[in-house]
Scaffold this motif. Structure first.
Motif, PDB file in Angstrom:
ATOM      1  N   LYS A 137       0.855  -1.182   0.000  1.00  0.00           N
ATOM      2  CA  LYS A 137       0.000   0.000   0.000  1.00  0.00           C
ATOM      3  C   LYS A 137       0.894   1.235   0.000  1.00  0.00           C
ATOM      4  N   VAL A 138       0.281   2.390  -0.306  1.00  0.00           N
ATOM      5  CA  VAL A 138       1.016   3.654  -0.324  1.00  0.00           C
ATOM      6  C   VAL A 138       0.247   4.692   0.485  1.00  0.00           C
ATOM      7  N   ALA A 139       0.935   5.346   1.424  1.00  0.00           N
ATOM      8  CA  ALA A 139       0.346   6.409   2.233  1.00  0.00           C
ATOM      9  C   ALA A 139       0.979   7.736   1.840  1.00  0.00           C
ATOM     10  N   LEU A 140       0.151   8.682   1.469  1.00  0.00           N
ATOM     11  CA  LEU A 140       0.612  10.003   1.034  1.00  0.00           C
ATOM     12  C   LEU A 140       0.005  11.054   1.956  1.00  0.00           C
ATOM     13  N   PHE A 141       0.856  11.869   2.553  1.00  0.00           N
ATOM     14  CA  PHE A 141       0.377  12.870   3.496  1.00  0.00           C
ATOM     15  C   PHE A 141       0.833  14.271   3.106  1.00  0.00           C
ATOM     16  N   ASN A 142      -0.122  15.204   3.152  1.00  0.00           N
ATOM     17  CA  ASN A 142       0.172  16.632   3.075  1.00  0.00           C
ATOM     18  C   ASN A 142       0.978  17.017   1.854  1.00  0.00           C
ATOM     19  N   SER A 143       0.475  16.607   0.721  1.00  0.00           N
ATOM     20  CA  SER A 143       1.047  17.036  -0.546  1.00  0.00           C
ATOM     21  C   SER A 143      -0.060  17.624  -1.407  1.00  0.00           C
ATOM     22  N   ALA A 144       0.282  18.616  -2.199  1.00  0.00           N
ATOM     23  CA  ALA A 144      -0.612  19.060  -3.252  1.00  0.00           C
ATOM     24  C   ALA A 144      -0.462  18.109  -4.432  1.00  0.00           C
ATOM     25  N   PRO A 145      -1.384  18.134  -5.393  1.00  0.00           N
ATOM     26  CA  PRO A 145      -1.254  17.246  -6.546  1.00  0.00           C
ATOM     27  C   PRO A 145       0.014  17.495  -7.356  1.00  0.00           C
TER      28      PRO A 145
END
Length: 284
Positions: free
Chosen positions: A114-122
């Motif tokens: 799985k992939v967790a992405l936090f606090n990024s704009a596109p």
């Protein structure tokens, strides 16, 4: 698995640091900065594996642009995975490192669960940066704006005194845009962190500006947790991600109502529960 160590790739000393127990979560960025953000309680449920990339590593005396392309940085990450013998793990990227996390999972998908992405704009292009500035000016409370003006006025002198840490000085002075509690001083979080500015400038100024996470997620087939801070003025507003769940059905979006750019630090209990339950496959 070794708890900590280094691997030399092309003269760059890339550190790794393993803490906790449970499902492995590979966190790309800085092995000094990121361990300071995550709670001790989370380490009781998950094995957090912090790794450097070349922007935050001890570097050779001289290096060239071809030494820090996006592809080389992704290949470094794979070399560290091989060294650690990681078979199945969760890839986690925060802020700009969300781009690296997803690009790594696309290039080397075999071992990523799985992939967790936090606090990024596109994306990190100039147009998006202007949107975030406009959001701050329109939505932030007057006291927050005043604190920001006071802090950012000190940035030029910080950089003049210590230009090699320009990236760090900027993030410290932009605290009122970074934290729900805009009185938090981020300086202790960055103490001792190495910064290689040509590499950081390339990643944030060019590589991340050319990538579009929304487009990448639309064709990505692994489960993704997208975490956002309601008061994150660095990469906000959260509306930049509106409708992502319809474009990419595998994405679970969570908004942390009392967080800025660092929900793992500002809302640790909620963050820990959210991340752990998503990894375990429980409904959020």
């Amino acid at each position: 698995m070794e708890r900590q160590g280094k691997i030399n790739i092309g003269g760059f000393e890339l550190s790794y640091r393993c803490e906790g127990q449970g499902t492995p979560v590979l966190i790309i960025g800085s092995t000094i900065y990121y361990p300071r953000l995550f709670s001790a309680a989370l380490r009781e449920k998950l094995q957090l594996i912090f790794i450097d990339h070349r922007g935050f590593a001890t570097a050779p005396a001289a290096y060239k642009p071809e030494d820090y392309t996006l592809e080389r940085i992704l290949d470094d990450t794979e070399a560290i995975r091989e060294l650690l013998g990681l078979d199945k793990f969760v890839m986690l990227g925060h802020s700009g490192h969300a781009f690296l996390a997803l690009e790594y999972a696309k290039k080397y998908p075999a071992h990523v669960q799985k992939v967790a992405l936090f606090n990024s704009a596109p994306t990190n292009n100039q147009e998006r940066q202007k949107q975030s500035i406009a959001y701050f000016l329109s939505a932030a409370e007057p006291e927050r704006k005043k604190k920001f003006e006071q802090d950012i006025a000190l940035l030029q002198e910080d950089i003049k005194r210590d230009p090699a840490r320009r990236f760090v000085h900027m993030l410290i002075r932009m605290g009122p845009q970074s934290f729900y509690d805009y009185h938090i001083d981020a300086a202790p979080m960055w103490e001792g962190v190495t910064t290689n500015m040509p590499i950081i400038d390339y990643l944030w100024g060019k590589a991340f500006a050319q990538l579009d996470l929304r487009k990448s997620l639309a064709s990505f087939d692994k489960s993704v947790l997208l975490g956002l801070g309601q008061h994150d003025y660095l990469v906000g507003p959260v509306d930049l991600w509106a409708g992502i769940e319809n474009e990419a059905k595998q994405v679970k979006k969570v908004i942390f109502a009392r967080s800025g750019h660092n929900p793992m630090y500002e809302e640790p209990e909620l963050f820990d529960r959210t991340l752990f339950e998503w990894i375990e496959g429980r409904a959020l």
